[in-house]
Design a protein around this motif. Sequence first.
Motif, PDB file in Angstrom:
ATOM      1  N   PHE A   1     -35.285  66.457 -16.559  1.00 32.01           N
ATOM      2  CA  PHE A   1     -33.940  66.552 -17.116  1.00 32.01           C
ATOM      3  C   PHE A   1     -33.908  66.011 -18.538  1.00 32.01           C
ATOM      4  O   PHE A   1     -34.346  64.891 -18.802  1.00 32.01           O
ATOM      5  N   GLY A   2     -33.379  66.815 -19.451  1.00 31.16           N
ATOM      6  CA  GLY A   2     -33.248  66.432 -20.849  1.00 31.16           C
ATOM      7  C   GLY A   2     -31.809  66.150 -21.220  1.00 31.16           C
ATOM      8  O   GLY A   2     -30.917  66.063 -20.358  1.00 31.16           O
ATOM      9  N   GLN A   3     -31.554  66.054 -22.494  1.00 29.03           N
ATOM     10  CA  GLN A   3     -30.232  65.668 -22.999  1.00 29.03           C
ATOM     11  C   GLN A   3     -29.114  66.560 -22.479  1.00 29.03           C
ATOM     12  O   GLN A   3     -28.061  66.078 -22.044  1.00 29.03           O
ATOM     13  N   SER A   4     -29.328  67.870 -22.498  1.00 30.16           N
ATOM     14  CA  SER A   4     -28.264  68.793 -22.097  1.00 30.16           C
ATOM     15  C   SER A   4     -27.943  68.718 -20.608  1.00 30.16           C
ATOM     16  O   SER A   4     -26.868  69.146 -20.172  1.00 30.16           O
ATOM     17  N   ASP A   5     -28.861  68.170 -19.815  1.00 28.27           N
ATOM     18  CA  ASP A   5     -28.637  68.069 -18.365  1.00 28.27           C
ATOM     19  C   ASP A   5     -27.788  66.865 -17.975  1.00 28.27           C
ATOM     20  O   ASP A   5     -27.187  66.845 -16.891  1.00 28.27           O
ATOM     21  N   ILE A   6     -27.763  65.841 -18.834  1.00 23.01           N
ATOM     22  CA  ILE A   6     -27.136  64.576 -18.449  1.00 23.01           C
ATOM     23  C   ILE A   6     -25.642  64.634 -18.708  1.00 23.01           C
ATOM     24  O   ILE A   6     -25.128  64.247 -19.764  1.00 23.01           O
ATOM     25  N   THR A   7     -24.931  65.152 -17.728  1.00 24.65           N
ATOM     26  CA  THR A   7     -23.475  65.253 -17.779  1.00 24.65           C
ATOM     27  C   THR A   7     -22.869  64.413 -16.666  1.00 24.65           C
ATOM     28  O   THR A   7     -23.577  63.925 -15.778  1.00 24.65           O
TER      29      THR A   7
ATOM     30  N   ARG B   1     -23.660  64.306  -8.948  1.00 25.39           N
ATOM     31  CA  ARG B   1     -24.513  64.998  -7.975  1.00 25.39           C
ATOM     32  C   ARG B   1     -25.574  64.059  -7.402  1.00 25.39           C
ATOM     33  O   ARG B   1     -25.944  64.153  -6.230  1.00 25.39           O
ATOM     34  N   ILE B   2     -26.062  63.143  -8.215  1.00 21.57           N
ATOM     35  CA  ILE B   2     -27.068  62.189  -7.737  1.00 21.57           C
ATOM     36  C   ILE B   2     -26.468  61.228  -6.711  1.00 21.57           C
ATOM     37  O   ILE B   2     -27.089  60.922  -5.693  1.00 21.57           O
TER      38      ILE B   2
ATOM     39  N   GLU C   1     -30.169  58.941 -24.909  1.00 19.67           N
ATOM     40  CA  GLU C   1     -28.870  58.687 -25.534  1.00 19.67           C
ATOM     41  C   GLU C   1     -27.727  58.936 -24.567  1.00 19.67           C
ATOM     42  O   GLU C   1     -26.795  58.128 -24.467  1.00 19.67           O
ATOM     43  N   ARG C   2     -27.790  60.048 -23.833  1.00 15.81           N
ATOM     44  CA  ARG C   2     -26.735  60.361 -22.874  1.00 15.81           C
ATOM     45  C   ARG C   2     -26.741  59.371 -21.705  1.00 15.81           C
ATOM     46  O   ARG C   2     -25.681  58.982 -21.210  1.00 15.81           O
ATOM     47  N   LEU C   3     -27.909  58.959 -21.260  1.00 11.16           N
ATOM     48  CA  LEU C   3     -27.984  57.970 -20.185  1.00 11.16           C
ATOM     49  C   LEU C   3     -27.378  56.646 -20.623  1.00 11.16           C
ATOM     50  O   LEU C   3     -26.662  55.988 -19.853  1.00 11.16           O
ATOM     51  N   PHE C   4     -27.624  56.250 -21.863  1.00 15.22           N
ATOM     52  CA  PHE C   4     -27.032  55.040 -22.419  1.00 15.22           C
ATOM     53  C   PHE C   4     -25.514  55.136 -22.398  1.00 15.22           C
ATOM     54  O   PHE C   4     -24.809  54.181 -22.058  1.00 15.22           O
ATOM     55  N   PHE C   5     -24.999  56.286 -22.776  1.00 14.09           N
ATOM     56  CA  PHE C   5     -23.553  56.501 -22.859  1.00 14.09           C
ATOM     57  C   PHE C   5     -22.891  56.437 -21.482  1.00 14.09           C
ATOM     58  O   PHE C   5     -21.798  55.872 -21.320  1.00 14.09           O
ATOM     59  N   LEU C   6     -23.575  56.990 -20.470  1.00 10.67           N
ATOM     60  CA  LEU C   6     -22.989  57.066 -19.126  1.00 10.67           C
ATOM     61  C   LEU C   6     -23.346  55.873 -18.236  1.00 10.67           C
ATOM     62  O   LEU C   6     -22.778  55.720 -17.159  1.00 10.67           O
ATOM     63  N   ALA C   7     -24.291  55.039 -18.680  1.00 15.81           N
ATOM     64  CA  ALA C   7     -24.751  53.917 -17.839  1.00 15.81           C
ATOM     65  C   ALA C   7     -23.619  52.979 -17.395  1.00 15.81           C
ATOM     66  O   ALA C   7     -23.571  52.610 -16.220  1.00 15.81           O
ATOM     67  N   PRO C   8     -22.709  52.556 -18.275  1.00 13.78           N
ATOM     68  CA  PRO C   8     -21.663  51.628 -17.821  1.00 13.78           C
ATOM     69  C   PRO C   8     -20.818  52.191 -16.683  1.00 13.78           C
ATOM     70  O   PRO C   8     -20.417  51.462 -15.770  1.00 13.78           O
ATOM     71  N   LYS C   9     -20.564  53.493 -16.724  1.00 14.43           N
ATOM     72  CA  LYS C   9     -19.691  54.107 -15.703  1.00 14.43           C
ATOM     73  C   LYS C   9     -20.430  54.421 -14.418  1.00 14.43           C
ATOM     74  O   LYS C   9     -19.903  54.202 -13.323  1.00 14.43           O
ATOM     75  N   TYR C  10     -21.676  54.899 -14.532  1.00 18.86           N
ATOM     76  CA  TYR C  10     -22.373  55.398 -13.339  1.00 18.86           C
ATOM     77  C   TYR C  10     -23.501  54.488 -12.853  1.00 18.86           C
ATOM     78  O   TYR C  10     -23.818  54.468 -11.662  1.00 18.86           O
ATOM     79  N   LEU C  11     -24.142  53.751 -13.750  1.00 14.89           N
ATOM     80  CA  LEU C  11     -25.276  52.920 -13.357  1.00 14.89           C
ATOM     81  C   LEU C  11     -24.898  51.458 -13.192  1.00 14.89           C
ATOM     82  O   LEU C  11     -25.674  50.676 -12.653  1.00 14.89           O
ATOM     83  N   GLY C  12     -23.748  51.063 -13.671  1.00 18.74           N
ATOM     84  CA  GLY C  12     -23.257  49.706 -13.456  1.00 18.74           C
ATOM     85  C   GLY C  12     -23.840  48.669 -14.366  1.00 18.74           C
ATOM     86  O   GLY C  12     -23.756  47.472 -14.090  1.00 18.74           O
TER      87      GLY C  12
END
Length: 326
Positions: free
Chosen positions: A272-278, A284-285, A314-325
Amino acid sequence: MTTVKPSLQSCIGEEPNNLDRWMRPPADLIHSMSEEELLWRASFSPRVKKYPFKRVPKIAFVFLTKGPLPLAPLWERFFKGHKGLYSIYIHSLPSYQADFPSSSVFYNRQIPSQVSEWGKMSMCDAERRLLANALLDIHNEWFVLLSESCIPLFNFTTVYNHISQSKYSFIGAFDELGPYGRGRYNYNMLPEVNITQWRKGSQWFEIDRKLALYIVEDAKLYPKFAEFCKPACFVDEHYFPTLLTIRAANLLANRTITWTDWSRGGAHPATFGQSDITEEFMKRIFEGQSCVYNDKSYSICYLFARKFAPSALERLFFLAPKYLGF
């Protein structure tokens, strides 16, 4: 000036804190032990189970990589604030020279390594090497195998509690009847391994110290797998699951805690690359999970996920607070 190393005899009468320090391996992981010497040293296990010093059990995160850790910034955030509860070990290609800054948790965490090839015994050798180096630290109680494309799915506290409170170790060990399971068995494995003991599982595992010791001390099954499990028998999918089923089947959860997407088919899982990380991808995970944890139904099945390309950072960093805790 001659430096005198402390002997075991000189430590016997010392305070527990001093004994604790004596038991710790050097901060620099580079050593000159041969493979045989390393496995022998790592196989030591105390017969007295009550430690004579304060021991805080740690999780050893062992990274099997080709070279760089492109997702290291995400892991840095994951580990931040939890010093003393984890250890890190990296096995990369021998030619790779890491350039982590001294402030990084990955600084000086490379172990002496050798070339490892996918599907061959050298891959299992690398994993044994990682476990052996991690076993030298008596504080390491659990061992998680990861790659450079893995990410954590929860914050450190959740991961630590989930692993430390589990009655079982997380490694898949399935009796698969088809051509990719029992079909890979070679009857030359007898008498050490019967076909009914032959197992298959994901390469990515979490095991406790007892099982790690079984792996590094094994000299009975290893020669058989090295000689008779070669492509298209992919040894990294069979050696550890079979060995641990024979030695301690009752201690296995019989599943991995590393999420992987095989839905695209082929010999390798999806990357999974940048465009996949939505947000939809992250949902889904996490959504719809149900598995058994400590013999009860549970909603958390995976603590880690793979495979993520460097462009996903970059996208994982952006979404980490909401989804990864974290």
